[in-house]
Design a protein around this motif. Structure first.
Motif, PDB file in Angstrom:
ATOM      1  N   TYR A   1      40.716 -18.373 -10.442  1.00 11.92           N
ATOM      2  CA  TYR A   1      39.920 -18.795  -9.283  1.00 11.92           C
ATOM      3  C   TYR A   1      40.774 -19.644  -8.342  1.00 11.92           C
ATOM      4  O   TYR A   1      41.458 -20.569  -8.766  1.00 11.92           O
ATOM      5  CB  TYR A   1      38.703 -19.608  -9.760  1.00 11.92           C
TER       6      TYR A   1
ATOM      7  N   GLU B   1      40.971 -22.430  -5.700  1.00  8.21           N
ATOM      8  CA  GLU B   1      40.205 -23.553  -5.150  1.00  8.21           C
ATOM      9  C   GLU B   1      40.365 -23.589  -3.640  1.00  8.21           C
ATOM     10  O   GLU B   1      41.439 -23.348  -3.122  1.00  8.21           O
ATOM     11  CB  GLU B   1      40.712 -24.871  -5.756  1.00  8.21           C
TER      12      GLU B   1
ATOM     13  N   LYS C   1      31.593 -27.503  -8.112  1.00  4.57           N
ATOM     14  CA  LYS C   1      31.648 -26.080  -7.743  1.00  4.57           C
ATOM     15  C   LYS C   1      32.934 -25.441  -8.254  1.00  4.57           C
ATOM     16  O   LYS C   1      32.917 -24.338  -8.814  1.00  4.57           O
ATOM     17  CB  LYS C   1      31.535 -25.913  -6.227  1.00  4.57           C
ATOM     18  N   HIS C   2      34.058 -26.135  -8.072  1.00  5.62           N
ATOM     19  CA  HIS C   2      35.330 -25.599  -8.559  1.00  5.62           C
ATOM     20  C   HIS C   2      35.309 -25.422 -10.079  1.00  5.62           C
ATOM     21  O   HIS C   2      35.786 -24.410 -10.594  1.00  5.62           O
ATOM     22  CB  HIS C   2      36.485 -26.526  -8.162  1.00  5.62           C
ATOM     23  N   SER C   3      34.749 -26.406 -10.787  1.00 11.16           N
ATOM     24  CA  SER C   3      34.722 -26.298 -12.253  1.00 11.16           C
ATOM     25  C   SER C   3      33.810 -25.152 -12.691  1.00 11.16           C
ATOM     26  O   SER C   3      34.119 -24.425 -13.640  1.00 11.16           O
ATOM     27  CB  SER C   3      34.283 -27.623 -12.900  1.00 11.16           C
TER      28      SER C   3
ATOM     29  N   GLU D   1      33.136 -22.353 -10.962  1.00 10.91           N
ATOM     30  CA  GLU D   1      33.789 -21.081 -10.658  1.00 10.91           C
ATOM     31  C   GLU D   1      34.921 -20.780 -11.639  1.00 10.91           C
ATOM     32  O   GLU D   1      35.131 -19.631 -12.030  1.00 10.91           O
ATOM     33  CB  GLU D   1      34.313 -21.078  -9.219  1.00 10.91           C
ATOM     34  N   LYS D   2      35.671 -21.820 -12.031  1.00 15.92           N
ATOM     35  CA  LYS D   2      36.733 -21.624 -13.026  1.00 15.92           C
ATOM     36  C   LYS D   2      36.145 -21.146 -14.350  1.00 15.92           C
ATOM     37  O   LYS D   2      36.663 -20.223 -14.977  1.00 15.92           O
ATOM     38  CB  LYS D   2      37.492 -22.939 -13.259  1.00 15.92           C
TER      39      LYS D   2
ATOM     40  N   ASP E   1      37.766 -29.947 -12.883  1.00 21.28           N
ATOM     41  CA  ASP E   1      38.572 -30.057 -11.672  1.00 21.28           C
ATOM     42  C   ASP E   1      38.580 -31.524 -11.255  1.00 21.28           C
ATOM     43  O   ASP E   1      37.518 -32.133 -11.092  1.00 21.28           O
ATOM     44  CB  ASP E   1      38.000 -29.179 -10.556  1.00 21.28           C
TER      45      ASP E   1
END
Length: 197
Positions: free
Chosen positions: A32, A34, A48-50, A52-53, A70
């Motif tokens: 993913y 960022e 959100k980043h965590s 999606e990862k 993240d």
């Protein structure tokens, strides 16, 4: 024991998770990418980043728990990520020099068997010591600030730059262990159970 997957290539997160549950887990880096998204508060963006990862890595597995995180430094409303050059690292450290700032980590745990997803964030306040330009330059030349959020490693030589912290030290390193332990408990997993050693 349930299969656990760390969705991160960070050696620091790997060491911290090992400290919490032992070495019985897989490491699978997320692909993913960022990106900054206007309109989101730092806490929301990092969560959100965590998420999606974790979801990206979860596609490779049928069961178990996927853990992702993240981490960024927040100063003056700006998100300071990882510097990818010595010049950028020096610029970040000069900005944080003698200042108080926050380190925030968004953390997500996906339970693939139960179809549950829990995401939270941890915030730690850090006071950076007042440094001379020579000290900043010397620290940057060690190479340690590269690829570290905020251009310092509290668990390395950068420890001498951190005057004090308020909150979870492990969050500053990149994986808030207290928060992670609480999330695992919510999913019925105790870090004290047999097999986690």
């Amino acid at each position: 024991m349930r299969q656990i997957v760390l969705a991160s290539a960070s050696p620091r997160r790997k060491e911290l998770l090992k400290q919490l549950i032992g070495g019985h887990f897989l490491v699978y880096a997320s692909s993913y990418g960022e990106s900054f998204q206007p309109g989101l508060r730092p806490e929301e963006l990092l969560i959100k980043h965590s998420v999606e990862k974790a979801r990206d890595v979860a596609k490779q597995f049928n069961s178990g728990l996927v853990i992702s995180a993240d981490t960024s430094v927040i100063f003056g409303g700006d998100i300071l990520g990882k510097p990818h050059s010595l010049e950028k690292a020096e610029e970040m450290l000069k900005k944080l020099n003698g200042q108080r700032f926050r380190v925030i980590t968004g953390i997500t745990v996906l339970d693939l068997d139960a179809g549950k997803e829990i995401s939270e964030f941890e915030s730690t306040t850090v006071w950076m010591a007042k440094m001379s330009e020579e000290q900043i330059s010397a620290y940057v030349k060690t190479g340690e600030p590269l690829d570290k959020a905020g251009a310092f490693a509290a668990q390395g030589k950068g420890a001498v730059l951190v005057e004090r912290i308020e909150g979870d030290f492990f969050n500053v390193v990149g994986l808030p262990l207290f928060r992670l332990g609480q999330i695992l408990e919510q999913l019925g997993v105790s870090v004290f159970e047999e097999g986690f050693s």
